[in-house]
Design an enzyme around this catalytic site. Structure first.
Site, PDB file in Angstrom:
ATOM      1  N   GLY A  38       0.834  -1.191   0.000  1.00 42.37           N
ATOM      2  CA  GLY A  38       0.000   0.000   0.000  1.00 42.37           C
ATOM      3  C   GLY A  38       0.872   1.246   0.000  1.00 42.37           C
ATOM      4  N   GLN A  47       3.305   9.963   0.735  1.00 44.09           N
ATOM      5  CA  GLN A  47       4.586   9.255   0.889  1.00 44.09           C
ATOM      6  C   GLN A  47       5.545   9.523  -0.279  1.00 44.09           C
ATOM      7  OE1 GLN A  47       2.450   5.371   2.009  1.00 44.09           O
ATOM      8  NE2 GLN A  47       4.380   5.222   3.117  1.00 44.09           N
ATOM      9  N   CYS A  86       5.553  -0.061   7.252  1.00 41.81           N
ATOM     10  CA  CYS A  86       5.249   1.104   6.419  1.00 41.81           C
ATOM     11  C   CYS A  86       6.500   1.480   5.637  1.00 41.81           C
ATOM     12  CB  CYS A  86       4.820   2.265   7.321  1.00 41.81           C
ATOM     13  SG  CYS A  86       4.426   3.771   6.427  1.00 41.81           S
ATOM     14  N   LEU A  87       6.333   1.787   4.342  1.00 39.60           N
ATOM     15  CA  LEU A  87       7.497   2.140   3.525  1.00 39.60           C
ATOM     16  C   LEU A  87       8.140   3.451   3.995  1.00 39.60           C
ATOM     17  CD1 LEU A  87       6.236   1.174  -0.053  1.00 39.60           C
ATOM     18  CD2 LEU A  87       7.808  -0.103   1.419  1.00 39.60           C
ATOM     19  N   HIS A 147      -4.778   1.967   7.480  1.00 42.32           N
ATOM     20  CA  HIS A 147      -3.383   2.434   7.565  1.00 42.32           C
ATOM     21  C   HIS A 147      -3.143   3.563   6.550  1.00 42.32           C
ATOM     22  CE1 HIS A 147       1.131   1.598   7.871  1.00 42.32           C
ATOM     23  NE2 HIS A 147       1.040   2.353   6.794  1.00 42.32           N
ATOM     24  N   GLU A 148      -3.582   3.346   5.310  1.00 47.70           N
ATOM     25  CA  GLU A 148      -3.343   4.352   4.266  1.00 47.70           C
ATOM     26  C   GLU A 148      -4.176   5.613   4.504  1.00 47.70           C
ATOM     27  OE1 GLU A 148      -0.807   3.907   2.543  1.00 47.70           O
ATOM     28  OE2 GLU A 148      -0.587   1.781   2.944  1.00 47.70           O
ATOM     29  N   HIS A 174      -2.436   7.965   6.754  1.00 51.52           N
ATOM     30  CA  HIS A 174      -1.419   8.779   6.079  1.00 51.52           C
ATOM     31  C   HIS A 174      -2.037  10.072   5.557  1.00 51.52           C
ATOM     32  CE1 HIS A 174       2.259   6.469   5.968  1.00 51.52           C
ATOM     33  NE2 HIS A 174       1.637   5.371   5.570  1.00 51.52           N
TER      34      HIS A 174
END
Ligand code: CO
Length: 171
Positions: free
Chosen positions: A45, A50, A95-96, A137-138, A141
């Site tokens: 994701g 990001q 998470c990236l 989660h996204e 962000h």
């Protein structure tokens, strides 16, 4: 084109994103770039913030039953709203933007959501399992929140200590 993913503690990650108003070529390029970038980093994701674009756009591509990530399963989400949520579940998230750190996070087990696709068509869906977790989660962000903000006080302290050490070693 693969874009650069910004990582904690970059302040941009705390910035709330704004709704997409134009469903044009620029948006489509952003979504295509986000997909390439996510695959290049082995993520499931990615939110636009990001890659330093403060727009309410995110993508999720979960592996299928054969553990393969195929583009047919890609979900592009614009201007999402979580309409309803129910239950609780705990999953070890990563998470990236917080690379190589994983910790248990509690979230709703089931969600009902509305969002737009890349052409501006409205979609209403119900999700559970990993899809519900990834979606929440996204969406965080887009509000300027990272999963590490959901950790207990002690776990967060430990994280900050480890992270500082890691940043120092990278210099
Ligand atoms: Co993330």
């Amino acid at each position: 084109m693969v874009r650069e993913i910004i990582t904690y503690p970059n302040k941009l990650l705390k910035q709330p994103s704004k709704d997409v108003t134009r469903f044009d070529a620029e948006l489509h390029t952003l979504l295509d770039d986000m997909y390439e970038t996510m695959l290049a980093k082995n993520g499931i994701g990615l939110a636009a913030i990001q890659v330093a674009v403060p727009l309410n756009a995110l993508i999720i591509n979960l592996p299928n039953e054969d553990d393969k990530q195929v583009k047919e399963d890609l979900v592009e989400v614009i201007n999402p709203k979580i309409l309803e949520m129910d239950g609780t579940t705990v999953y070890t998230e990563g998470c990236l933007s917080v690379p190589e750190y994983y910790e248990d996070v509690q979230r709703a087990e089931w969600i009902k959501v509305s969002y737009l696709d890349r052409h501006g068509n409205e979609i209403i869906k119900e999700y559970d399992g990993l899809m519900a977790i990834a979606f929440q989660h996204e969406c965080d962000h887009l509000k300027g929140e990272l999963f590490i903000e959901k950790l207990s006080y002690l776990k967060r302290k430990k994280f900050e200590k480890e992270w500082k050490k890691r940043l120092k070693n990278k210099k």
